[in-house]
Design an enzyme around this catalytic site. Structure first.
Site, PDB file in Angstrom:
ATOM      1  CG  ASP A 162      16.430  -9.413  16.702  1.00 51.40           C
ATOM      2  OD1 ASP A 162      15.409  -9.678  16.048  1.00 51.40           O
ATOM      3  OD2 ASP A 162      17.070 -10.279  17.336  1.00 51.40           O
ATOM      4  CG  ASP A 202      26.318 -17.894  19.693  1.00 55.95           C
ATOM      5  OD1 ASP A 202      25.073 -17.805  19.829  1.00 55.95           O
ATOM      6  OD2 ASP A 202      26.993 -17.042  19.083  1.00 55.95           O
ATOM      7  CD  GLU A 261      26.376 -12.904  17.745  1.00 55.76           C
ATOM      8  OE1 GLU A 261      26.222 -13.963  18.378  1.00 55.76           O
ATOM      9  OE2 GLU A 261      26.383 -12.842  16.504  1.00 55.76           O
ATOM     10  CG  HIS A 294      22.653 -15.356  19.529  1.00 53.88           C
ATOM     11  ND1 HIS A 294      23.400 -16.097  18.631  1.00 53.88           N
ATOM     12  CD2 HIS A 294      21.466 -15.134  18.918  1.00 53.88           C
ATOM     13  CE1 HIS A 294      22.698 -16.294  17.532  1.00 53.88           C
ATOM     14  NE2 HIS A 294      21.509 -15.724  17.684  1.00 53.88           N
TER      15      HIS A 294
END
Length: 227
Positions: free
Chosen positions: A49, A118, A125, A120
């Site tokens: 990314d 979380d 996400e 990811h």
């Protein structure tokens, strides 16, 4: 594991990650390279990314991170290291170009992953489709808050609001996946990944569909595991 991959297949494709988790890994690879144990001359790399809007020269960009923490300290051919183009005004064009690149040189022989609190992976996400390919995503405030510590003065307003990321299906195409997670804030997603049900609420749980995943955790990240 990574060294074995490079030694067994000198022209391998390494899927690389940024963030705090792999820094120690890259230091060790550099150390072994300096000792003459590893040769990266024929290796290709693809990164997960990049922040939207940050140039490769920006110290907060992931291209800059990779150059600083790995590429400029080993003998990899810089032309064979790939990171999504965060400065392309047309995000759709940048995503399509990266997908085409992954199709051309991929899949990765081994994909290194960190893990968000979380769940990811990459910047996928919670709620991201498991079928997703490279796409632009709006980063959740909690993700930006987590990453703010890596910016100059730790303020969230310095962290870009969007990023270009490999999709979950891109990640799953890797021949082998190596996920590293440290700290108590990773314990819940690790529990879901290892012992829970597959759910888009925890993107990392998609790895349950992969047939060769190595998960490396410290005791804090493993603290909720029961088996």
């Amino acid at each position: 594991i990574i060294s074995a991959q490079v030694i067994m297949k000198p022209h391998c494709v390494l899927g690389l990650a940024t963030g705090s988790s792999p820094i120690g890994t890259y230091k060790q690879l550099i150390e072994w390279y300096n000792k003459g144990d590893l040769d990266f001359a024929r290796v290709m790399s693809i990164n997960l990314d990049e922040y939207k809007g940050l140039s490769p020269e920006n110290p907060q960009s992931y291209r800059y991170f990779m150059n600083t923490h790995l590429f400029h300290k080993i003998n990899i051919n810089h032309a064979n290291t790939y990171v999504p183009n965060g400065t392309e005004p047309d995000a759709e064009k940048a995503c399509q170009a990266y997908n085409e690149l992954l199709h051309k040189i991929g899949p990765a022989d081994i994909q290194i992953l960190g893990l968000g609190h979380d769940g990811h992976i990459g910047f996928n996400e919670p709620g991201t489709s498991f079928d997703s390919v490279t796409h632009m995503i709006e980063l959740k405030e909690s993700t930006r808050q987590d990453n703010a510590r890596l910016f100059f003065d730790g303020k969230i307003d310095e962290v870009p609001t969007h990023a270009i990321t490999m999709g979950i299906s891109n990640i799953l195409q890797a021949k082998k996946v190596l996920l590293v997670a440290c700290g108590e804030n990773k314990a819940q997603p690790i529990k879901v990944l290892v012992e829970g049900e597959k759910t888009t609420d925890v993107p990392a749980s998609a790895l349950q569909d992969h047939n060769d995943v190595v998960v490396i955790v410290d005791k804090a990240a493993a603290s909720l595991l029961t088996k």
